[in-house]
Scaffold this active site. Structure first.
Site, mmCIF file in Angstrom:
data_model
loop_
_atom_site.group_PDB
_atom_site.id
_atom_site.type_symbol
_atom_site.label_atom_id
_atom_site.label_comp_id
_atom_site.label_asym_id
_atom_site.label_seq_id
_atom_site.Cartn_x
_atom_site.Cartn_y
_atom_site.Cartn_z
ATOM 1 N N HIS A 55 -7.539 -13.491 -7.406
ATOM 2 C CA HIS A 55 -7.999 -12.332 -6.608
ATOM 3 C C HIS A 55 -9.451 -12.106 -7.084
ATOM 4 O O HIS A 55 -9.623 -11.890 -8.383
ATOM 5 C CB HIS A 55 -7.223 -10.958 -6.714
ATOM 6 C CG HIS A 55 -7.728 -10.081 -5.716
ATOM 7 N ND1 HIS A 55 -8.676 -9.365 -5.815
ATOM 8 C CD2 HIS A 55 -6.945 -9.433 -4.904
ATOM 9 C CE1 HIS A 55 -8.867 -8.420 -4.871
ATOM 10 N NE2 HIS A 55 -7.917 -8.599 -4.119
ATOM 11 N N LYS A 74 2.083 -9.344 -2.152
ATOM 12 C CA LYS A 74 1.473 -9.424 -3.356
ATOM 13 C C LYS A 74 1.399 -8.025 -3.933
ATOM 14 O O LYS A 74 1.141 -7.084 -3.019
ATOM 15 C CB LYS A 74 0.028 -10.098 -3.331
ATOM 16 C CG LYS A 74 -1.086 -9.286 -2.107
ATOM 17 C CD LYS A 74 -2.344 -10.031 -2.252
ATOM 18 C CE LYS A 74 -3.292 -9.620 -3.312
ATOM 19 N NZ LYS A 74 -3.780 -8.304 -3.595
ATOM 20 N N ASN A 75 1.110 -7.758 -5.158
ATOM 21 C CA ASN A 75 0.749 -6.733 -6.013
ATOM 22 C C ASN A 75 -0.685 -6.638 -5.597
ATOM 23 O O ASN A 75 -1.463 -7.658 -5.443
ATOM 24 C CB ASN A 75 0.837 -6.668 -7.328
ATOM 25 C CG ASN A 75 1.947 -6.477 -7.963
ATOM 26 O OD1 ASN A 75 2.278 -7.166 -8.979
ATOM 27 N ND2 ASN A 75 2.955 -5.861 -7.505
ATOM 28 N N ASP A 76 -1.216 -5.129 -5.180
ATOM 29 C CA ASP A 76 -2.552 -4.938 -5.170
ATOM 30 C C ASP A 76 -3.305 -5.189 -6.553
ATOM 31 O O ASP A 76 -2.572 -5.303 -7.417
ATOM 32 C CB ASP A 76 -2.801 -3.660 -4.669
ATOM 33 C CG ASP A 76 -3.897 -3.556 -3.634
ATOM 34 O OD1 ASP A 76 -3.888 -2.983 -2.813
ATOM 35 O OD2 ASP A 76 -4.803 -4.602 -3.599
ATOM 36 N N GLU A 77 -4.512 -5.486 -6.280
ATOM 37 C CA GLU A 77 -5.469 -6.041 -7.293
ATOM 38 C C GLU A 77 -5.400 -5.262 -8.785
ATOM 39 O O GLU A 77 -5.564 -5.602 -9.741
ATOM 40 C CB GLU A 77 -6.994 -6.406 -7.004
ATOM 41 C CG GLU A 77 -7.802 -5.345 -6.713
ATOM 42 C CD GLU A 77 -7.697 -4.754 -5.391
ATOM 43 O OE1 GLU A 77 -6.852 -5.473 -4.660
ATOM 44 O OE2 GLU A 77 -8.359 -3.827 -5.060
ATOM 45 N N HIS A 104 -9.247 -15.663 -2.683
ATOM 46 C CA HIS A 104 -9.538 -14.994 -1.481
ATOM 47 C C HIS A 104 -10.986 -15.647 -1.124
ATOM 48 O O HIS A 104 -11.957 -15.630 -2.164
ATOM 49 C CB HIS A 104 -9.870 -13.535 -1.789
ATOM 50 C CG HIS A 104 -8.323 -12.851 -1.928
ATOM 51 N ND1 HIS A 104 -7.914 -11.888 -1.376
ATOM 52 C CD2 HIS A 104 -7.266 -13.216 -2.924
ATOM 53 C CE1 HIS A 104 -6.691 -11.411 -1.553
ATOM 54 N NE2 HIS A 104 -6.155 -12.404 -2.426
ATOM 55 N N LYS A 114 0.770 -1.190 0.046
ATOM 56 C CA LYS A 114 -0.215 -0.041 0.086
ATOM 57 C C LYS A 114 1.068 1.109 -0.004
ATOM 58 O O LYS A 114 2.075 1.172 0.340
ATOM 59 C CB LYS A 114 -0.848 -0.112 1.299
ATOM 60 C CG LYS A 114 -1.857 -1.232 1.322
ATOM 61 C CD LYS A 114 -2.924 -1.314 0.296
ATOM 62 C CE LYS A 114 -3.794 -2.579 0.697
ATOM 63 N NZ LYS A 114 -4.860 -2.649 -0.186
ATOM 64 N N LYS A 151 -12.540 -5.883 7.053
ATOM 65 C CA LYS A 151 -13.358 -5.126 6.557
ATOM 66 C C LYS A 151 -14.554 -5.299 5.665
ATOM 67 O O LYS A 151 -15.462 -4.382 5.487
ATOM 68 C CB LYS A 151 -12.534 -3.786 6.143
ATOM 69 C CG LYS A 151 -11.938 -3.990 4.823
ATOM 70 C CD LYS A 151 -10.825 -3.136 4.159
ATOM 71 C CE LYS A 151 -10.417 -3.543 2.758
ATOM 72 N NZ LYS A 151 -9.268 -2.749 2.234
HETATM 73 C C1 CAP Z 1 -6.947 -5.719 1.261
HETATM 74 C C2 CAP Z 1 -7.009 -5.877 -0.353
HETATM 75 C C3 CAP Z 1 -7.625 -6.773 -0.918
HETATM 76 C C4 CAP Z 1 -9.182 -7.229 -0.117
HETATM 77 C C5 CAP Z 1 -9.986 -8.074 -0.962
HETATM 78 C C6 CAP Z 1 -7.761 -4.381 -0.588
HETATM 79 O O1 CAP Z 1 -5.984 -4.660 1.687
HETATM 80 O O2 CAP Z 1 -5.817 -5.710 -0.827
HETATM 81 O O3 CAP Z 1 -7.852 -6.715 -2.072
HETATM 82 O O4 CAP Z 1 -8.810 -7.958 0.960
HETATM 83 O O5 CAP Z 1 -10.983 -8.448 -0.554
HETATM 84 O O6 CAP Z 1 -7.247 -3.935 -1.648
HETATM 85 O O7 CAP Z 1 -8.687 -4.219 0.221
HETATM 86 P P1 CAP Z 1 -6.063 -4.348 3.470
HETATM 87 P P2 CAP Z 1 -11.185 -9.936 -0.391
HETATM 88 O O8 CAP Z 1 -5.271 -5.361 4.281
HETATM 89 O O9 CAP Z 1 -5.571 -2.875 3.588
HETATM 90 O O10 CAP Z 1 -7.746 -4.118 3.851
HETATM 91 O O11 CAP Z 1 -10.146 -10.806 0.196
HETATM 92 O O12 CAP Z 1 -12.428 -10.200 0.585
HETATM 93 O O13 CAP Z 1 -11.443 -10.662 -1.700
HETATM 94 MG MG MG Z 2 -6.258 -5.400 -2.486
#
Ligand code: CAP
Ligand code: MG
Length: 491
Positions: free
Chosen positions: A292, A197-200, A326, A171, A334
């Protein structure tokens, strides 16, 4: 009571027109005989239709039919009709059996979903249609890839067995340069974390050019491995505008000097699509394929009457061969979720057999009741005559990836809810919002896991572990307002 119920069913059957009748068989003998993929859905008919009429229309539209009976039907095509075979009038549930030979040969998941949760989600005949569970017969499983590189392979690579794989997402979600991104990776890995991981949405943005990001991550990983003496993993988002570009990114990673096991391919399975997931699984059986599920909420949110459940999505991800998907934090983080939804999904993709919402699914590829085949397998087991590998035993496990609003104080509560440590957890803010930064955030996560393994209360352990102490102080004080919302509450 029974009699009255039977009467109601009889009236419903009588109300069917000739076309609808061809898609209903409430006396279907042994639907689990291996011929059918089975589904159960919550269905509310639109005005003017009763539940059986609407269910028959859904069975037609999701198999061979359309809104009128067509002259071009043949005796053979009728054999391929999906069949409504059970109803629960009290809960508005319908069971539909699909002859699985209607699906594209060669193990195509996209094709199954186009049938069973395709047009039907847009039909006028229903005001609610949500697939809650799906069941695959053993005879069908062997035609689908299933996972190749699994959590077990990652555990062997990392030499981590008796705890979750501890991960983070870099992040801010987007906006770091390649060098800044790699720095954060290093800070997490050097703090003791296993997996980044890279973020999505991270892809090939101009301020963080893909090949540079890959190159710098490699440097950061080498440095962290050398300093910590522990292996590390990075999950690269390879989602891309087209397959050629996706493969180019994969090959770029594979030619950047990473050793096998130290990288995973992340794919935004819903927005990039099932063909992307299966392409990666088939081209790279030696790589962890990380599904993801961004955008899954459009189908799975509990308050959404149209779509499918987290369980259905997760089971198809295993069938498609994702190494991990996931599955949600059971409401501890959250995102919307509940143990009933998220833990059931996690167990169903992890184990060889598990109870779903309505079906008990075994992922064994030898039908348990098929004595002759079992005899053959026993012989083979003794003489290795019939089968080379043991994949016949069952479809390999798919790893639950637990993420979304987690922080070190939530690790133990989630493990207790899950009842086991077989998962990867990725904490973004939970690590990078730590008052002392990422390195301390990683240490706090590692310390929270140590406390769990030693059976020591986290607050007790924090007395002698300052990074954990700071984390507890910060995350307990800064509880998000939404965290107080009970997760089963309808939003
Ligand atoms: C979590 C996260 C994930 C979500 C996906 C985000 O970040 O990277 O993509 O967890 O949700 O972008 O919100 P945080 P799920 O740890 O900062 O919340 O796993 O329910 O598919
Ligand atoms: Mg994410």
């Amino acid at each position: 009571m029974q009699k009255k119920y039977a009467e109601r069913i009889k009236t419903l059957v009588k109300s069917l027109n000739s076309k609808q009748k061809a898609y209903v068989n409430l006396n279907l003998k042994n639907p689990q005989n291996g011929e059918y993929l089975l589904t159960v859905s919550h269905l509310v008919p639109s005005k003017g239709l009763n539940i059986l009429q609407a269910a028959a229309e859904v069975a037609a539209e999701s198999s061979t039919g359309t809104n009128f009976k067509v002259k071009t039907e043949t005796p053979f095509s009728r054999e391929l009709n999906a069949l409504v075979y059970k109803l629960d009038l009290k809960r508005n549930l319908v069971w539909i059996a699909y002859p699985w030979r209607i699906f594209d040969r060669g193990g195509n998941i996209q094709n199954i979903l186009t049938f069973i949760v395709g047009n039907v989600l847009g039909m006028k005949e229903v005001s609610a249609l949500k697939m809650l569970d799906v069941w695959f017969p053993s005879s069908m499983l062997e035609h689908y890839d299933g996972p190749s590189y699994t959590l077990d392979d990652m555990r062997n690579y990392l030499n981590v067995y008796d705890r979750p794989i501890l991960g983070t997402i870099i992040k801010p979600k987007i906006g770091l340069t390649a060098a800044e991104y790699a720095e954060v990776c290093y800070d997490f890995w050097s703090g003791g974390g296993d997996f980044v991981k890279n973020d999505e949405p991270q892809a090939n943005q101009d301020f963080c050019e893909y090949s540079k990001m890959v190159k710098f991550v490699k440097k950061a990983m080498d440095k962290a491995v050398k300093e910590t003496g522990h292996k590390k993993v990075h999950s690269f988002n390879v989602s891309a505008p087209d397959f050629d570009e996706m493969i180019r990114r994969c090959e770029l990673i594979r030619n950047a000097g990473f050793e096998k096991g130290s990288y995973a391919f992340l794919i935004d399975g819903i927005t990039a699509g099932w063909m992307a997931v299966q392409t990666l699984r088939r081209r790279y059986p030696d790589v962890f394929i990380h599904f993801h599920r961004a955008a899954h909420g459009a189908f799975t949110r509990p308050e959404n009457p149209i779509g499918f459940s987290v369980l259905v999505l997760s089971k198809f991800a295993r069938l498609a061969g994702a190494s991990g998907i996931h599955t949600g934090t059971a409401g501890i983080g959250k995102m919307k979720g509940s143990p009933k939804e998220d833990i059931v999904a996690a167990k169903n993709i992890l184990h060889l057999a598990a109870k779903g919402h309505f079906f008990n699914q075994t992922w064994a590829q030898v039908p348990a009741k098929d004595e002759q085949v079992l005899q053959l397998v026993k012989e083979d087991h003794a003489h290795h005559l019939v089968l080379e590998d043991d994949s016949w035993r069952g479809m390999k496990k798919c790893c639950p990836i637990i993420s979304g609003g987690l922080n070190p104080t939530k690790l133990k509560p989630f493990i207790k809810t899950m009842g086991e440590v077989n998962f990867i957890t990725t904490m973004g803010a939970g690590v990078h919002a730590h008052p002392k930064g990422t390195h301390a955030g990683a240490k706090a996560l590692v310390q929270a896991c140590e406390a769990y393994k030693k059976g020591i209360d986290i607050n007790e352990y924090a007395k002698t572990h300052k990074e954990l102490r700071d984390a507890i102080k910060f995350f307990s004080k800064n509880k998000k307002p939404m965290e107080h919302v009970s997760n089963t509450e309808k939003s």
